[in-house]
Design a protein around this motif. Structure first.
Motif, PDB file in Angstrom:
ATOM      1  N   ARG A 149       0.837  -1.210   0.000  1.00 22.32           N
ATOM      2  CA  ARG A 149       0.000   0.000   0.000  1.00 22.32           C
ATOM      3  C   ARG A 149       0.867   1.253   0.000  1.00 22.32           C
ATOM      4  N   ASP A 150       1.927   1.241   0.801  1.00 27.32           N
ATOM      5  CA  ASP A 150       2.813   2.407   0.845  1.00 27.32           C
ATOM      6  C   ASP A 150       3.542   2.601  -0.483  1.00 27.32           C
ATOM      7  N   ALA A 151       3.920   1.499  -1.115  1.00 23.99           N
ATOM      8  CA  ALA A 151       4.625   1.602  -2.398  1.00 23.99           C
ATOM      9  C   ALA A 151       3.720   2.197  -3.471  1.00 23.99           C
ATOM     10  N   LEU A 152       2.475   1.750  -3.519  1.00 20.55           N
ATOM     11  CA  LEU A 152       1.539   2.269  -4.526  1.00 20.55           C
ATOM     12  C   LEU A 152       1.182   3.721  -4.261  1.00 20.55           C
ATOM     13  N   ALA A 153       1.245   4.141  -2.987  1.00 22.44           N
ATOM     14  CA  ALA A 153       0.921   5.527  -2.648  1.00 22.44           C
ATOM     15  C   ALA A 153       2.113   6.459  -2.822  1.00 22.44           C
ATOM     16  N   ALA A 154       3.325   5.925  -2.740  1.00 19.08           N
ATOM     17  CA  ALA A 154       4.524   6.771  -2.782  1.00 19.08           C
ATOM     18  C   ALA A 154       4.828   7.278  -4.185  1.00 19.08           C
ATOM     19  N   ILE A 155       4.533   6.491  -5.191  1.00 14.41           N
ATOM     20  CA  ILE A 155       4.816   6.873  -6.578  1.00 14.41           C
ATOM     21  C   ILE A 155       3.583   6.604  -7.427  1.00 14.41           C
ATOM     22  N   PRO A 156       3.438   7.296  -8.563  1.00 15.22           N
ATOM     23  CA  PRO A 156       2.339   6.965  -9.498  1.00 15.22           C
ATOM     24  C   PRO A 156       2.617   5.632 -10.193  1.00 15.22           C
ATOM     25  N   PHE A 157       2.450   4.558  -9.444  1.00 14.76           N
ATOM     26  CA  PHE A 157       2.887   3.238  -9.888  1.00 14.76           C
ATOM     27  C   PHE A 157       2.226   2.823 -11.194  1.00 14.76           C
ATOM     28  N   TRP A 158       0.932   2.987 -11.294  1.00 13.96           N
ATOM     29  CA  TRP A 158       0.223   2.498 -12.476  1.00 13.96           C
ATOM     30  C   TRP A 158       0.611   3.284 -13.717  1.00 13.96           C
ATOM     31  N   ARG A 159       0.895   4.565 -13.569  1.00 19.06           N
ATOM     32  CA  ARG A 159       1.374   5.351 -14.712  1.00 19.06           C
ATOM     33  C   ARG A 159       2.758   4.881 -15.146  1.00 19.06           C
ATOM     34  N   TYR A 160       3.634   4.675 -14.178  1.00 23.84           N
ATOM     35  CA  TYR A 160       4.974   4.167 -14.492  1.00 23.84           C
ATOM     36  C   TYR A 160       4.901   2.766 -15.099  1.00 23.84           C
ATOM     37  N   LEU A 161       3.974   1.943 -14.586  1.00 28.55           N
ATOM     38  CA  LEU A 161       3.816   0.593 -15.132  1.00 28.55           C
ATOM     39  C   LEU A 161       3.355   0.650 -16.589  1.00 28.55           C
ATOM     40  N   PHE A 162       2.412   1.532 -16.884  1.00 25.52           N
ATOM     41  CA  PHE A 162       1.949   1.676 -18.269  1.00 25.52           C
ATOM     42  C   PHE A 162       3.089   2.109 -19.181  1.00 25.52           C
ATOM     43  N   ASN A 163       3.885   3.082 -18.747  1.00 25.41           N
ATOM     44  CA  ASN A 163       5.016   3.538 -19.556  1.00 25.41           C
ATOM     45  C   ASN A 163       6.020   2.403 -19.794  1.00 25.41           C
ATOM     46  N   THR A 164       6.293   1.630 -18.751  1.00 24.00           N
ATOM     47  CA  THR A 164       7.262   0.540 -18.876  1.00 24.00           C
ATOM     48  C   THR A 164       6.748  -0.547 -19.806  1.00 24.00           C
ATOM     49  N   VAL A 165       5.482  -0.927 -19.654  1.00 24.07           N
ATOM     50  CA  VAL A 165       4.889  -1.946 -20.529  1.00 24.07           C
ATOM     51  C   VAL A 165       4.890  -1.469 -21.976  1.00 24.07           C
ATOM     52  N   LEU A 166       4.567  -0.200 -22.188  1.00 27.54           N
ATOM     53  CA  LEU A 166       4.533   0.349 -23.547  1.00 27.54           C
ATOM     54  C   LEU A 166       5.914   0.302 -24.191  1.00 27.54           C
ATOM     55  N   ILE A 167       6.925   0.762 -23.478  1.00 31.08           N
ATOM     56  CA  ILE A 167       8.283   0.792 -24.035  1.00 31.08           C
ATOM     57  C   ILE A 167       8.811  -0.619 -24.258  1.00 31.08           C
ATOM     58  N   ALA A 168       8.673  -1.479 -23.247  1.00 29.84           N
ATOM     59  CA  ALA A 168       9.184  -2.841 -23.379  1.00 29.84           C
ATOM     60  C   ALA A 168       8.420  -3.623 -24.442  1.00 29.84           C
ATOM     61  N   GLY A 169       7.094  -3.437 -24.500  1.00 27.71           N
ATOM     62  CA  GLY A 169       6.290  -4.149 -25.489  1.00 27.71           C
ATOM     63  C   GLY A 169       6.615  -3.734 -26.912  1.00 27.71           C
ATOM     64  N   LEU A 170       6.725  -2.428 -27.153  1.00 31.55           N
ATOM     65  CA  LEU A 170       7.062  -1.958 -28.498  1.00 31.55           C
ATOM     66  C   LEU A 170       8.481  -2.363 -28.883  1.00 31.55           C
ATOM     67  N   SER A 171       9.397  -2.346 -27.922  1.00 26.17           N
ATOM     68  CA  SER A 171      10.765  -2.782 -28.207  1.00 26.17           C
ATOM     69  C   SER A 171      10.797  -4.256 -28.594  1.00 26.17           C
ATOM     70  N   MET A 172       9.997  -5.056 -27.908  1.00 28.24           N
ATOM     71  CA  MET A 172       9.934  -6.478 -28.224  1.00 28.24           C
ATOM     72  C   MET A 172       9.336  -6.703 -29.613  1.00 28.24           C
ATOM     73  N   VAL A 173       8.283  -5.962 -29.940  1.00 29.39           N
ATOM     74  CA  VAL A 173       7.661  -6.098 -31.265  1.00 29.39           C
ATOM     75  C   VAL A 173       8.633  -5.684 -32.359  1.00 29.39           C
ATOM     76  N   GLY A 174       9.333  -4.568 -32.157  1.00 31.64           N
ATOM     77  CA  GLY A 174      10.296  -4.114 -33.154  1.00 31.64           C
ATOM     78  C   GLY A 174      11.400  -5.127 -33.397  1.00 31.64           C
ATOM     79  N   THR A 175      11.892  -5.725 -32.324  1.00 34.51           N
ATOM     80  CA  THR A 175      12.944  -6.741 -32.463  1.00 34.51           C
ATOM     81  C   THR A 175      12.430  -7.963 -33.213  1.00 34.51           C
ATOM     82  N   ALA A 176      11.213  -8.416 -32.874  1.00 31.08           N
ATOM     83  CA  ALA A 176      10.652  -9.608 -33.513  1.00 31.08           C
ATOM     84  C   ALA A 176      10.336  -9.367 -34.992  1.00 31.08           C
ATOM     85  N   LEU A 177      10.070  -8.134 -35.388  1.00 25.90           N
ATOM     86  CA  LEU A 177       9.740  -7.844 -36.781  1.00 25.90           C
ATOM     87  C   LEU A 177      10.976  -7.621 -37.645  1.00 25.90           C
ATOM     88  N   VAL A 178      11.924  -6.850 -37.142  1.00 22.86           N
ATOM     89  CA  VAL A 178      13.025  -6.365 -37.979  1.00 22.86           C
ATOM     90  C   VAL A 178      14.217  -7.318 -37.971  1.00 22.86           C
TER      91      VAL A 178
END
Length: 280
Positions: free
Chosen positions: A64-93
């Motif tokens: 609970r303290d960890a989720l309240a200390a930082i905007p966790f879900w926003r950071y999680l979305f950014n991380t998933v977006l970057i890692a997911g697109l990087s994975m797709v780019g690698t698998a395609l190119v």
């Protein structure tokens, strides 16, 4: 009498190998177990003496303290977006570039392959400033473009990995497709790519791991708080004089779970993909 002795020796040797593998595995797993245990401990038990691996009192307060200390879900979305697109780019190119270097005859292919290998020798510290100047010149600093675009331009290590796998693919299959009148892209898409699936999945999972745990590049290019990733967000738990160990370990557990899941999903392709590159 020699055969039973040899059999007994082999059995003892195999047991010794299993014991050694278990001990080595424990060395690598132990820090993760400590992190997981600390995430569920109250603050009074984290530095208890003597230290205990399991919590005396289980608590979810650190999460609970960890989720309240930082905007966790926003950071999680950014991380998933970057890692997911990087994975797709690698698998395609990377498989397309690897196929052109391994199975398509064209002038200069060997030179290009040697240049790709040469870029793997350069440490990232050498190219860090020139790359920043390039991305700053096109106005991409402050966005996720510098973090995902390299994957869509080809990652040298993964091009090499997939290329080494494709070298072992029989040329007769490709020649048969050409005789039947199939285009080069159709041969690649319908014949070569399904065979190279273990190497492609291995490259994609590795790229996801690298992008997920990357700290330096997001720190350099993501200068706006709303664009930060979880790896940067974890640093928020380090104060000037103290460290919030409980919430930090809880956030680290949440940070680790998606990467572990991706690894478990792709692990059955790992042995084939890695061993193919190692043999060549």
């Amino acid at each position: 009498m020699r055969l039973p002795r040899r059999s007994a020796f082999r059995s003892k040797r195999r047991v010794g190998q299993y014991v050694a593998a278990a001990l080595v595995s424990l060395v690598f797993v132990f820090p993760f177990l400590v992190m997981l245990s600390t995430a569920f401990k109250p603050e009074s038990e984290i530095f208890s003496s003597p230290p205990a691996l399991l919590p005396g009192t289980w608590t979810l307060a650190n999460f609970r303290d960890a989720l309240a200390a930082i905007p966790f879900w926003r950071y999680l979305f950014n991380t998933v977006l970057i890692a997911g697109l990087s994975m797709v780019g690698t698998a395609l190119v990377c498989p397309m570039v690897a196929y052109s270097l391994a199975k398509v005859r064209w002038r200069g292919a060997r030179v290009i392959f040697m240049l790709i290998l040469g870029t793997m020798v350069l440490p990232p510290q050498v190219t860090m400033i020139p790359l920043y100047l390039i991305w700053d010149g096109v106005g991409a600093v402050g966005t996720i473009v510098p973090l995902i675009a390299p994957s869509f331009l080809g990652v040298p290590f993964f091009i090499f990995l997939v290329r080494q796998f494709l070298v072992s693919v029989s040329d007769s299959l490709i020649e048969a497709g050409r005789i039947d009148g199939a285009s080069e892209f159709r041969i690649y898409w319908e014949i070569v790519l399904p065979i190279a699936r273990p190497a492609v999945v291995t490259a994609a999972v590795f790229q996801f791991m690298w992008a997920w745990t990357d700290f330096v590049n997001p720190l350099i290019y993501l200068n706006r708080p709303e664009n930060r990733t979880l790896s940067i967000g974890l640093y928020s738990f380090f104060g000037e004089n103290t460290v919030a160990w409980g919430p930090l370990m809880a956030a680290s557990v949440l940070f680790t779970v998606p990467a572990v899941l991706v690894f478990l999903i792709g692990q059955r392709f790992f042995i084939g993909g890695i061993s193919a590159g190692a043999i060549k």
